[in-house]
Design an enzyme around this catalytic site. Structure first.
Site, PDB file in Angstrom:
ATOM      1  N   GLY A  31       0.801  -1.218   0.000  1.00  0.00           N
ATOM      2  CA  GLY A  31       0.000   0.000   0.000  1.00  0.00           C
ATOM      3  C   GLY A  31       0.831   1.265   0.000  1.00  0.00           C
ATOM      4  CG  HIS A  37       3.129   0.421  -5.476  1.00  0.00           C
ATOM      5  ND1 HIS A  37       3.333   1.521  -4.668  1.00  0.00           N
ATOM      6  CD2 HIS A  37       3.714  -0.622  -4.828  1.00  0.00           C
ATOM      7  CE1 HIS A  37       3.986   1.157  -3.582  1.00  0.00           C
ATOM      8  NE2 HIS A  37       4.247  -0.131  -3.650  1.00  0.00           N
ATOM      9  CB  VAL A 178       8.964   3.797 -11.398  1.00  0.00           C
ATOM     10  CG1 VAL A 178       8.425   5.187 -11.693  1.00  0.00           C
ATOM     11  CG2 VAL A 178       8.388   2.781 -12.381  1.00  0.00           C
TER      12      VAL A 178
HETATM   13  P1  AMP Z   1       5.924  -2.716  -1.623  1.00  0.00           P
HETATM   14  O1  AMP Z   1       4.601  -2.041  -1.508  1.00  0.00           O
HETATM   15  O2  AMP Z   1       7.089  -1.860  -1.246  1.00  0.00           O
HETATM   16  O3  AMP Z   1       5.949  -4.082  -0.965  1.00  0.00           O
HETATM   17  O4  AMP Z   1       6.126  -3.002  -3.166  1.00  0.00           O
HETATM   18  C1  AMP Z   1       5.190  -3.754  -3.887  1.00  0.00           C
HETATM   19  C2  AMP Z   1       5.729  -4.052  -5.268  1.00  0.00           C
HETATM   20  O5  AMP Z   1       5.995  -2.801  -5.938  1.00  0.00           O
HETATM   21  C3  AMP Z   1       7.065  -4.812  -5.240  1.00  0.00           C
HETATM   22  O6  AMP Z   1       7.067  -5.744  -6.309  1.00  0.00           O
HETATM   23  C4  AMP Z   1       8.075  -3.709  -5.467  1.00  0.00           C
HETATM   24  O7  AMP Z   1       9.264  -4.169  -6.057  1.00  0.00           O
HETATM   25  C5  AMP Z   1       7.317  -2.796  -6.404  1.00  0.00           C
HETATM   26  N1  AMP Z   1       7.869  -1.431  -6.361  1.00  0.00           N
HETATM   27  C6  AMP Z   1       8.002  -0.630  -5.269  1.00  0.00           C
HETATM   28  N2  AMP Z   1       8.609   0.529  -5.617  1.00  0.00           N
HETATM   29  C7  AMP Z   1       8.877   0.452  -6.943  1.00  0.00           C
HETATM   30  C8  AMP Z   1       9.516   1.319  -7.890  1.00  0.00           C
HETATM   31  N3  AMP Z   1      10.001   2.503  -7.546  1.00  0.00           N
HETATM   32  N4  AMP Z   1       9.629   0.888  -9.170  1.00  0.00           N
HETATM   33  C9  AMP Z   1       9.155  -0.330  -9.538  1.00  0.00           C
HETATM   34  N5  AMP Z   1       8.541  -1.183  -8.702  1.00  0.00           N
HETATM   35  C10 AMP Z   1       8.404  -0.818  -7.421  1.00  0.00           C
END
Ligand code: AMP
Length: 278
Positions: A31, A37, A178
């Site tokens: 979240g 995301h 990103v």
């Molecule tokens: P999180 O909410 O941090 O657990 O991330 C959920 C998903 O989003 C995971 O697969 C992360 O690797 C991806 N994610 C988070 N930040 C980024 C970003 N800046 N660029 C690409 N994917 C991301």
């Protein structure tokens, strides 16, 4: 976007879709959604008939001294972003009462080897928490495809290995990291940073870019150069590893990845870039 909090209701929906021959894509998150995301949702959208996003801040993947209790939340904003990204179903498991894990939950999914270095070396138990929750979420959602970001490069490799080793019939898709306009990797945790910490946080990306652009091939020299550039309060690691196996390299003689993690105040930031062999 339809919001479901109950596991039985979620499974009734997704198993119905699968029985009807539909391809279900899945993006698990914690979240406080940002463009990192939503880029993963956009990758899933054209590859599937239905896109499911989950929001669950998973206690199993946080260490005792980490930020579980203050992890940022924005349920309304998250739902609006999912709606705009064309998500069909948002699964926000009800954590009241029995919670997400049954009281006598007894299973751990652990990937060895790949998890021993980098973030796995610095956050004991973290990846067991990740693979256990992702395996449980896969059981709940029954996806055909799941998308993970290269922001968490080691996590993506670990999930790919788990899916292969356990013969899960799920296609794993990796999405590019990103960044914000200034180069900082987008992260829900960036919300914790003061302006001064954020300015220093940019040094992580600058150092990795300098490493990737350098004609130097010797890893020790590349690491020394990068370490001198990083303005962290505490550098957790800066490593240059084989892009596939994550094994440490002495020389950049194959596709490699430079990865770094460091604390800026109490906030831990991570980043990584690809290094092409010259
Ligand atoms: P999180 O909410 O941090 O657990 O991330 C959920 C998903 O989003 C995971 O697969 C992360 O690797 C991806 N994610 C988070 N930040 C980024 C970003 N800046 N660029 C690409 N994917 C991301």
């Amino acid at each position: 976007v339809e919001i479901i909090t109950d596991v039985a209701a979620l499974q009734a929906r997704t198993l119905g879709w699968r029985a009807g021959g539909l391809r279900v894509g899945f993006v698990p998150t914690m979240g406080f959604l940002h463009r990192g995301h939503t880029s993963l949702m956009s990758l899933a959208r054209p590859r599937c008939d239905k896109v499911v996003v989950s929001i669950f801040v998973n206690p199993l993947q946080f260490g005792p001294a980490e930020d579980l209790d203050r992890y940022p939340r924005d349920p309304e904003g998250d739902a609006a972003k999912c709606e705009a990204a064309g998500v069909d179903l948002l699964f926000v498991p009800d954590t009241a009462g029995g919670g997400f894990y049954p009281g006598d939950f007894s299973t751990t999914v652990a990937v060895s080897g790949l998890t021993s270095g980098l973030c796995g070396g610095k956050r004991p138990g973290h990846f067991e928490g990740v693979t256990t929750v992702v395996a449980r979420l896969f059981g709940m959602v029954q996806p055909s495809l799941a998308v993970f970001g290269e922001k968490d490069y080691q996590q993506l490799a670990v999930i790919r290995r788990m899916v292969r080793d356990l013969a899960m019939p799920i296609e794993v898709v990796g999405g590019p990291l990103v960044r914000d306009d200034d180069g900082l990797a987008l992260s829900s945790r960036n919300a914790y940073l003061s302006d001064e910490q954020r300015a220093r946080g940019l040094s992580l990306h600058r150092a990795l870019v300098a490493i990737a652009a350098s004609p130097e091939r010797e890893v020790a020299a590349l690491k020394a150069r990068g370490q001198a550039m990083i303005e962290a309060d505490r550098l957790d690691y800066l490593e240059i590893v084989d892009a596939e196996t994550l094994a440490p390299l002495a020389e950049v003689d194959r596709p490699a990845r430079a990865l770094a993690a460091g604390f800026f105040g109490a906030t831990r930031l991570i980043d990584n870039v690809a290094i092409a062999p010259k």
